[in-house]
Design an enzyme around this catalytic site. Structure first.
Site, PDB file in Angstrom:
ATOM      1  N   SER A  72     -37.920 -15.492  20.940  1.00  0.00           N
ATOM      2  CA  SER A  72     -38.659 -14.234  20.985  1.00  0.00           C
ATOM      3  C   SER A  72     -39.171 -13.697  19.664  1.00  0.00           C
ATOM      4  O   SER A  72     -39.880 -12.693  19.664  1.00  0.00           O
ATOM      5  CB  SER A  72     -37.789 -13.151  21.642  1.00  0.00           C
ATOM      6  OG  SER A  72     -37.640 -13.451  23.019  1.00  0.00           O
ATOM      7  N   LYS A 100     -38.624  -2.934  16.556  1.00  0.00           N
ATOM      8  CA  LYS A 100     -38.661  -3.331  17.977  1.00  0.00           C
ATOM      9  C   LYS A 100     -37.798  -2.371  18.787  1.00  0.00           C
ATOM     10  O   LYS A 100     -36.679  -2.020  18.365  1.00  0.00           O
ATOM     11  CB  LYS A 100     -38.150  -4.763  18.097  1.00  0.00           C
ATOM     12  CG  LYS A 100     -38.171  -5.349  19.497  1.00  0.00           C
ATOM     13  CD  LYS A 100     -37.739  -6.828  19.472  1.00  0.00           C
ATOM     14  CE  LYS A 100     -37.824  -7.443  20.867  1.00  0.00           C
ATOM     15  NZ  LYS A 100     -37.467  -8.879  20.854  1.00  0.00           N
ATOM     16  N   SER A 147     -40.352 -12.182  23.388  1.00  0.00           N
ATOM     17  CA  SER A 147     -40.392 -10.800  23.806  1.00  0.00           C
ATOM     18  C   SER A 147     -40.883  -9.839  22.704  1.00  0.00           C
ATOM     19  O   SER A 147     -41.219  -8.695  23.030  1.00  0.00           O
ATOM     20  CB  SER A 147     -39.019 -10.348  24.283  1.00  0.00           C
ATOM     21  OG  SER A 147     -38.098 -10.418  23.228  1.00  0.00           O
TER      22      SER A 147
END
Lengths: 494, 95, 494
Positions: C182, C77, C158
């Site tokens: 998330s 990420k 997210s």
């Protein structure tokens, strides 16, 4: 009760003063990062990525910084809070990379304490006074902004960013510039004794924010202003006087005091408003979520207490009492830890000391040694003469080898050459002589050469005795034992 | 508690985020919507409750006073928008 | 079965077994990544990193010095700072920013032999639940509704790039971060497994900070076993993170067991919310039955303060974020906007207006407001107290049960653009995930079924502090009984 007043047009005004001192903590590394806290490096060389506030960087506290703050708190007779916390103070400035300063607002490391300032008749402090301390907390220092290097740019150096500071907040207990000066001197002395800060205001390792307000005696406190970052005790005292007078003028002409931040301008000797800090800063303090509460164990606190040296007040009492040092000398010597160390080394080199030797040593130190150091512009830590050499010199006076005058001569040579006094005396034959025969012979010559004056003296002009002493000493190259000269001259001139 | 345009401007200034006048007006109901919603916390009886400490007991570690970092100016300045003579350069500040 | 269908365990074991080389694995996934750009799952692709790690793995295999993740490539990420590779947090503020340092989590992963396929897209600064706030464009879920409409769907947020990439099998697994859900919510939306560990298990050092007291790195993968393997490699004490827990990482993979005899599973009644889709409710009931089958005792429990979790979160997280994001000011890295004649403060305002997306700006303003003078007690302090009550609810319930079972999200994935009108509507996506975040508890989502439109639905397991094993075990029990093998139909590779 302080008698310091400002004489206004409409009457007397009392000044109320509080001081917030920022003291840089002596440590190898910074408060929350492992970069060096040393002064004087090339720009941005003592900067870690944590100090530069790169994305994802996190703070970890330095144990020595905490220890130094705890020890300082103890030296201020203050409450050590076993539980304290770090808070973020949020604002934007180029010397503050994170956009917040890690400080302690809600739960400081150290609570209430006190400092006692000494009586000083000349400055109007009639008796010793206790100045309260509200708190001491630990926080980060900011970086440095330089403005003069370029017409349209300022330059940011983060070396100082993140260095540990102690913020020491006094109660508004001071009532005159002199009290403020005495407080700062005492505080600086204590910090240097503990070794937690070098107290060097010129270099910026100790700075004062000065809170000043005025009031009619007996009335509640007036609105105060804050004058920031004053970097000498002299300037602090001048700033207080200037700001207090300014406030009196404002109030007496019907105005009101605005609570604001000001700067002291030493060139103009006045304070002026810092217009850049207009919007009353809302710092949005909240506990720093990257840090856990600071919890000190009893072992940790005890270890800090064990590391405390003898502090100035205790040391002075010991000098005055058991050691027999005169009160004034004791106060002067213990005012600075380096001086006290030097003096104690001097006493130790003197072997078993009596009150006489301690007294003589203290007198010599504060007049002769200090005199020389002042002349040379040196600190006692850089003294060209060592405590051992000082002890040797004093011993030579004590055993009669040197007169006071000769000792001063020898001292000058010691300073110039760095040689030991005993060696100097030997090589240059500077011993004083008590040889009565030699002295009598010289006296006879002097009297013979000044028969008229002898007659004058014998007919009542007593003051001429000094002349004969001088002439005799001169003829003997200053080496005659003054006591013996006096005795023999008296006999000869009778 | 609700905000008006003046408050939004003040908060934006505190947060150093430029907001165009037109956008300020639009933000007022947007922020009030959210603030009105979070306000329901006032209903909760929190007398005698201490703010959350930690879920798992943890103690703040103190690190040793050793210089372990720094001397990396190139890395520190590597992503600087403007760096000169070893400094970060910013528009001139007048104090 | 092609290599890209394989998860971590299969790749690790197949590679060790000699079924294929690490280079083959890296090549296969690098090709998959570059052919799937329609998903916009990656911000940058890093095929050379994956290849280099594969070469090292092949050498290690020959030398007999294999590491735990030798041969396994991963998606990272783009919130984790990776040395030498652009890290943006999906924001224009950090466009072009190349860290000179490595996050602790990625250092551990690469040190364990894993390679990096690229930096995965996400909601900007981790703020969002649909990956629609990225400055680099939306991520599209590989899933489509079975109504034939082809509306592009949100992958959740997210960690939308992570979930989308795993579901599309262009990475075997990925790191995510979870602040309010998330990892778990995107995992549920895309039919994969994702786990957020106990707060403090994984180091936050080098992860772009959003909300410090909530952020946690975690694992996202095809199944529970892979999550266990990945999390083991990521977790562990880090002295550079003061909130890191100094405890050993358990052998989660080795100890996995789907036998729940003797275990008590709590079903919190407050998670049955008004308007919950029937499919979600039905799946929850189905999950309860599966756990009974596995030997668990089912207990109805109550977490009375559940409904206050979302507003609590939306005070605390923005408050911490408003301070954490203050460092993005155009001075030391990242975007700088310098309009004509701008001074320093103007530069800040212009830079931050240009660099931050609208959701980020919104949350910073909310956070600034709730911390500001006059509102701090009413909002922030109050929220921290309610947070304590929420944590206490869990603590009390865990005296009677070992884990809790709830739905992960209140619906299946929605279409991109469907919920962007009203921020509040978007926030409601986190209603089931936020409570465990506030309490710092380990929690995971496992894929359990499909909704009437053929979209994945997940079930959430919440455990006691430090009981990731308990959470993983229950997850495994569900996984084995749910037998979820639905896959999105390829549309993204032409």
């Amino acid at each position: 009760m302080s008698s310091y007043r400002i004489q206004g047009a409409t009457g007397e005004w009392e000044v109320v003063i509080g001081l917030e001192v920022h003291a840089q903590i002596v440590s190898k590394a910074k408060l929350f990062s492992g970069a060096s806290a040393e002064f004087g490096a090339e720009p941005n060389q003592n900067v870690s990525l944590v100090d530069a506030a790169m994305p994802g960087m996190l703070p970890v506290p330095n144990v020595e910084c905490i220890r130094q703050a705890v020890k300082t708190g103890m030296a201020l007779n203050a409450e050590i809070n076993r539980w304290s916390r770090f808070d973020r103070k949020n604002y934007f400035y180029a010397d503050l990379p994170q956009g917040y300063q890690i400080s302690q607002l809600y739960h400081p490391l150290v609570g209430e304490g006190a400092i006692t300032i000494d009586a000083d008749e000349r400055s109007g402090i009639s008796e010793p006074k206790t100045i309260g301390i509200e708190r001491l907390h630990v926080e980060q220092d900011a970086g440095k902004l330089m403005h003069d290097q370029h017409p349209t740019r300022s330059y940011v150096d983060l070396n100082r960013s993140g260095v540990a500071l102690m913020e020491i907040v006094s109660r508004p207990d001071m009532r005159s510039p002199a009290e403020a000066g005495a407080y700062l001197r005492k505080l600086r002395s204590i910090l240097r004794y503990v070794g937690s800060c070098d107290g060097n205001m010129e270099e910026g390792s100790m700075r004062a924010d000065v809170n000043v307000s005025v009031r009619r005696p007996g009335m509640p406190f007036g609105t105060r202003t804050e004058t920031k970052n004053v970097n000498s005790i002299r300037f602090v005292m001048a700033a207080i006087e200037g700001e207090a007078n300014r406030q009196v003028d404002v109030l007496e002409s019907g105005g009101t005091i605005v609570q604001e931040t000001r700067l002291y301008d030493p060139d103009r000797n006045e304070t002026r408003s810092m217009r850049s800090k207009e919007d009353a800063h809302d710092y949005r303090y909240f506990p720093d979520p990257d840090l856990l509460p600071l919890e000190l164990s009893e072992d940790f606190v005890a270890a800090c207490a064990a590391e405390l040296p003898e502090l100035p007040d205790a040391k002075r009492a010991r000098y005055e009492g058991p050691l027999g040092v005169p009160a004034y000398n004791a106060a002067v010597i213990t005012a600075d830890v380096e001086t006290a160390r030097w003096f104690e080394a001097l006493l130790e080199a003197s072997g078993k000391t009596s009150p006489e030797t301690a007294k003589a040593a203290s007198n010599w130190l504060i007049s002769d040694l200090f005199g020389a150091l002042n002349r040379l512009g040196k600190d006692i830590a850089d003294s060209p003469v060592s405590p051992g050499q000082g002890a040797e010199l004093l011993a030579l006076v004590a055993d009669g080898t040197l007169s006071g005058t000769l000792a001063k001569q020898v001292f000058e040579i010691m300073i110039e050459t760095g040689e030991d006094p005993g060696k100097i005396v030997e090589e240059r034959g500077l011993k004083q002589t008590s040889d009565t025969g030699a002295i009598e012979a010289v006296i006879a010559e002097v009297m013979a050469a000044n028969a008229d004056k002898v007659a004058d003296y014998r007919s009542g002009k007593d003051k001429l005795f000094g002349f004969f002493v001088g002439q005799t000493m001169k003829a003997m190259g200053g080496k005659a034992n003054p006591g013996v000269v006096n005795e023999l001259l008296k006999k000869a001139l009778a | 508690m609700s905000v008006d345009a003046a408050t939004v401007r003040k908060i934006a200034s505190l947060a150093r985020i430029a907001v165009a006048d037109g956008d300020v007006e639009a933000m007022v109901p947007e922020l009030n919507n959210i603030l009105g919603w979070v306000e329901q916390l006032a209903e909760v009886d929190t007398d005698g409750v201490a703010p959350l400490a930690a879920v798992v007991t943890n103690h703040q570690r103190l690190r040793d006073d050793v210089v372990t970092d720094g001397g990396i100016r190139d890395a520190v300045l590597a992503n600087a928008p403007q760096a000169e003579y070893g400094f970060f350069a910013v528009p001139k500040v007048i104090e | 079965m092609s290599i890209t269908d394989l998860g971590i365990a299969a790749i690790r074991d197949g590679f060790r077994n000699g079924d294929f080389s690490a280079a083959e694995v890296a090549d296969a996934f690098n090709a998959a990544v570059s052919s799937a750009r329609a998903l916009n799952a990656f911000i940058i692709e890093t095929p050379d990193h994956a290849r280099f790690a594969a070469e090292a793995a092949d050498k290690a295999r020959s030398a007999g010095s294999l590491l735990p993740l030798s041969g396994v490539p991963l998606g990272i990420k783009d919130l984790f700072c990776t040395a030498g590779y652009q890290t943006t947090a999906a924001s224009g503020m950090l466009s072009g920013f190349v860290p000179t340092y490595e996050s602790t989590v990625t250092a551990r992963l690469f040190g364990a032999g894993a390679g990096m396929l690229g930096k995965l897209n996400l909601d900007q600064f981790a703020m969002g639940s649909s990956n629609e706030t990225s400055a680099f464009g939306n991520v599209v879920s590989p899933w489509r509704r079975n109504d034939g409409g082809n509306a592009p769907l949100a992958p959740g947020g997210s960690s939308g790039g992570s979930s989308s990439a795993i579901a599309a099998r262009i990475v075997p697994a990925a790191t995510g971060t979870d602040t309010g859900g998330s990892i778990r919510q995107p995992a549920a939306f895309t039919g994969i497994a994702g786990i957020k560990p106990t707060y403090g298990r994984c180091s936050r050092f080098g992860i772009v900070a959003f909300a410090s007291s909530l952020d946690q790195a975690g694992a996202m993968a095809q199944d529970v076993r892979d999550c266990a393997i990945l999390l083991e490699a990521m977790a562990g004490f880090d002295p550079k993170d003061s909130t890191s827990l100094d405890i050993a990482v358990p052998a989660w993979e080795r100890e996995l067991s789907a036998d729940l005899r003797g275990k008590k599973v709590g079903i919190p009644k407050e998670y049955r919310v008004d308007g919950m889709p029937e499919a979600v409710d039905a799946l929850w009931s189905q999950g309860i039955q599966w756990l009974r089958d596995a030997g668990a005792e089912i207990v109805d429990v109550s977490l009375p303060h559940t409904r206050f979790a979302l507003p609590t979160y939306y005070i605390i997280a923005p408050a911490e974020a408003s301070s954490n994001l203050a460092r993005y000011d155009g001075v030391r890295y990242g975007l700088r906007e310098l309009p004509e004649g701008a001074n320093l403060q103007d530069m800040y305002a212009a830079t931050r207006a240009a660099g931050f997306g609208s959701e980020v700006r919104r949350r910073i303003l909310i956070g600034t407001y709730v911390l500001s003078a006059g509102f701090y007690d009413a909002y922030y302090t109050k929220a921290q107290k309610v947070r304590a009550l929420i944590a206490r609810d869990f603590e009390q319930v865990f005296q009677d049960v070992d884990v809790l079972l709830t739905p992960t999200a209140p619906s299946a994935a929605f279409a991109l653009g469907e919920k962007s009108a009203d921020p509040l509507e978007m926030y409601l996506n986190d209603v089931f995930t936020v409570p465990a975040s506030l309490a710092g508890l380990p929690a995971m989502s496992v894929p359990a079924g499909l909704d009437p439109q053929g979209l994945p639905l997940g079930l959430q397991i919440i455990g006691r502090p430090l009981d990731e094993q308990g959470v993983l075990d229950v997850g495994l029990a569900i996984e084995q009984r749910a037998d979820f093998n639905a896959r999105p139909q390829n549309w993204w590779v032409k």
